[in-house]
Design a protein around this motif. Structure first.
Motif, short mmCIF file in Angstrom:
data_model
loop_
_atom_site.label_atom_id
_atom_site.label_comp_id
_atom_site.label_asym_id
_atom_site.label_seq_id
_atom_site.Cartn_x
_atom_site.Cartn_y
_atom_site.Cartn_z
N ILE A 279 -1.87 -5.83 12.96
CA ILE A 279 -0.75 -6.56 13.56
C ILE A 279 0.52 -5.73 13.70
O ILE A 279 1.27 -5.86 14.65
N MET A 280 0.74 -4.78 12.75
CA MET A 280 2.00 -4.00 12.79
C MET A 280 1.68 -2.61 13.34
O MET A 280 1.10 -1.78 12.66
N PRO A 281 2.08 -2.36 14.57
CA PRO A 281 1.61 -1.15 15.26
C PRO A 281 2.08 0.17 14.62
O PRO A 281 1.48 1.20 14.86
N HIS A 282 3.14 0.12 13.84
CA HIS A 282 3.68 1.37 13.31
C HIS A 282 3.00 1.83 12.02
O HIS A 282 3.24 2.93 11.55
N LYS A 283 2.13 0.98 11.42
CA LYS A 283 1.67 1.25 10.06
C LYS A 283 0.73 2.44 9.93
O LYS A 283 -0.17 2.63 10.72
N LYS A 284 0.98 3.23 8.88
CA LYS A 284 0.04 4.28 8.46
C LYS A 284 -0.16 4.08 6.96
O LYS A 284 0.72 4.42 6.17
N ASN A 285 -1.25 3.50 6.63
CA ASN A 285 -1.45 3.05 5.25
C ASN A 285 -2.25 4.05 4.41
O ASN A 285 -3.14 4.72 4.91
N PRO A 286 -1.95 4.08 3.12
CA PRO A 286 -2.64 5.02 2.23
C PRO A 286 -3.90 4.42 1.62
O PRO A 286 -4.12 4.49 0.42
N ASP A 287 -4.74 3.81 2.46
CA ASP A 287 -5.90 3.06 1.91
C ASP A 287 -6.80 3.89 1.01
O ASP A 287 -7.37 3.38 0.05
N VAL A 288 -6.94 5.19 1.35
CA VAL A 288 -7.83 6.02 0.52
C VAL A 288 -7.35 5.99 -0.93
O VAL A 288 -8.14 5.80 -1.86
N PHE A 289 -6.05 6.16 -1.10
CA PHE A 289 -5.54 6.22 -2.47
C PHE A 289 -5.48 4.84 -3.13
O PHE A 289 -5.54 4.73 -4.35
#
Ligand code: ARG
Length: 433
Positions: A279-289
């Motif tokens: 939904i939030m186009p700017h997100k870069k999430n640290p899912d790996v960590f």
């Protein structure tokens, strides 16, 4: 058909429930079961329980099974309880009555013990090797970014200057302590339990010194009851070591999530190593960590799981012990997977070289400036007060010069000394760098 079949078939539901995951989990034990059996029959021949020809035939039979295992074709058949039964059935199918002689002087209780000890010994070495890769990466990054300053926090408030060199290097050195726990688990696993049989020894004159040598154990669990008690103890020590390793990695994963947050911006990863939002186009999430943190947090429950399982068992073998495999086997894989993933990610980490230039970090330098005045001769308390007043009335201007020289500080990380500590532990575990 069970090894203990005495003329009646157990109810199918009972069989399935008691065998549980063993047919799958025990596949991992297969090569060690053959290794243990090879040592056992050599010893049986040496004490006159097998003839030379029988030993030759049994050895060939076991080597053939080893090849099936090597080729990835070994299965525990429907209706066969476990790996120990499967190996004996295969031998008997091939050799007839000779195959049935192999079980003299042992029980599945010490058989599974010796399989586990051999496997844990090997797995511990594999874990150590994987952990060492992350250690090396942390040390490499610590050296590379030794001059990049960052805020150090206490109470999660800006405190004193720290550095990327200290941050990466701290986790490397912490791993040395975790590896001491793993080394303890290694020593506990590396003892021969074979010959303890059902848990109380045997009236055959077993040569346990011989099987100890053949299986390359530096020592044995001498007391047969102690050998049986070691099932559960060995797992507990390994669980504690894995939990300890996981706590270090989980802690680091938390730091990464925080330092990647836009409010900090100390580190980042290329886009393809982050994940997005629907939904939030700017997100870069640290899912790996985040996944690393989650997996490592779960691994920290291992000692409790083992403790609850074996905590109040009566002395001697109890079938509950079988469930230890369910706990430890996946955990040994998960801890390696986590360290592998961390090493991979560290290969792509991007460090912000200008963190400290931000004026919000000005107060990091107050202690440096107090110390500078004190080194120039002003009593420490007066220097503290002088800088304190400047902060108070808004006239403080940081000098931004950091000069730390003592061992383990920003300017003298002692990474070589830390490496030496690690190499000692690794060599005691028989792991080559
Ligand atoms: N699968 C069993 C275990 O892991 C093997 C030993 C069985 N011994 C017995 N007395 N039922 O514990």
């Amino acid at each position: 058909m069970q090894l203990w079949n005495k003329g009646f078939e157990p109810d199918r539901l009972i069989e399935e429930f008691t065998v549980g995951n063993d047919r799958e989990l025990d596949l991992r034990l297969a090569p060690y079961d053959v290794q243990g059996s090879l040592a056992h029959i050599k010893m049986l021949e040496s004490i006159g329980m097998l003839t030379k020809e029988e030993l030759t035939k049994l050895t060939e039979g076991l080597q053939e099974i080893a090849k099936v295992i090597d080729d990835g074709e070994f299965v525990i058949e429907e209706g066969v309880e476990d790996v120990h039964s499967q190996v004996e059935f295969m031998l008997t199918r091939r050799l007839g009555d000779i195959g049935k002689k192999i079980h003299a002087g042992r029980s599945r209780n010490d058989q599974v013990l010796v399989d586990l000890k051999l496997m844990f010994r090997h797995q511990i070495q594999l874990i150590a090797g994987t952990v060492f890769e992350t250690f090396r990466k942390w040390q490499e990054l610590s050296d590379k970014y030794s001059d990049v300053l960052m805020p150090g926090y206490t109470h999660l408030q800006i405190a004193m200057p720290s550095s990327m060199g200290l941050w990466f290097g701290a986790y490397a050195e912490t791993l040395v302590d975790d590896m001491q726990m793993l080394l303890a688990a290694y020593h506990i696993a590396n003892q021969n339990p074979l010959g303890s049989a059902a848990g109380y020894g045997s009236s055959f004159p077993l040569d346990r010194t011989m099987t100890t040598r053949l299986l390359e154990f530096p020592t044995m669990h001498y007391n047969v009851v102690a050998a049986q008690i070691s099932r559960g103890k060995t797992e507990r020590s390994l669980a504690m070591a894995i939990a300890s390793l996981a706590s270090t990695l989980g802690h680091f994963a938390m730091d990464v999530c925080l330092w990647m947050c836009g409010n900090f911006g100390f580190i980042s990863f290329p886009d393809e190593f982050t994940t997005g939002s629907s939904i939030m186009p700017h997100k870069k999430n640290p899912d790996v960590f985040e996944i690393l943190r989650g997996k490592c947090n779960r691994l920290q429950a291992l000692p409790d799981e083992v403790g609850y399982l074996v905590g109040n068992l009566p002395l001697g073998y109890n079938r509950d012990l079988q469930l230890l495999k369910d706990i430890l086997f996946p955990a040994m894989d998960t801890i390696r997977e986590c360290f592998d993933m961390c090493t991979f990610m560290l290969g792509h980490i991007q460090v912000n070289n200008h963190i400290i230039e931000d004026s919000r970090y000005d107060y990091l330098f107050t202690v440096e400036d107090v110390n500078r005045l004190a080194a120039e001769g002003m009593p420490f308390r007066d220097a503290y007060r002088k800088i304190g007043m400047q902060v108070q009335d808004g006239t403080y201007v940081p000098t931004r010069s950091v000069h730390h020289t003592h061992e383990g500080s920003i300017g003298n990380l002692c990474n070589d000394e830390i490496l030496r500590k690690m190499l000692v532990v690794l060599s005691e575990m028989g792991v080559k760098e």
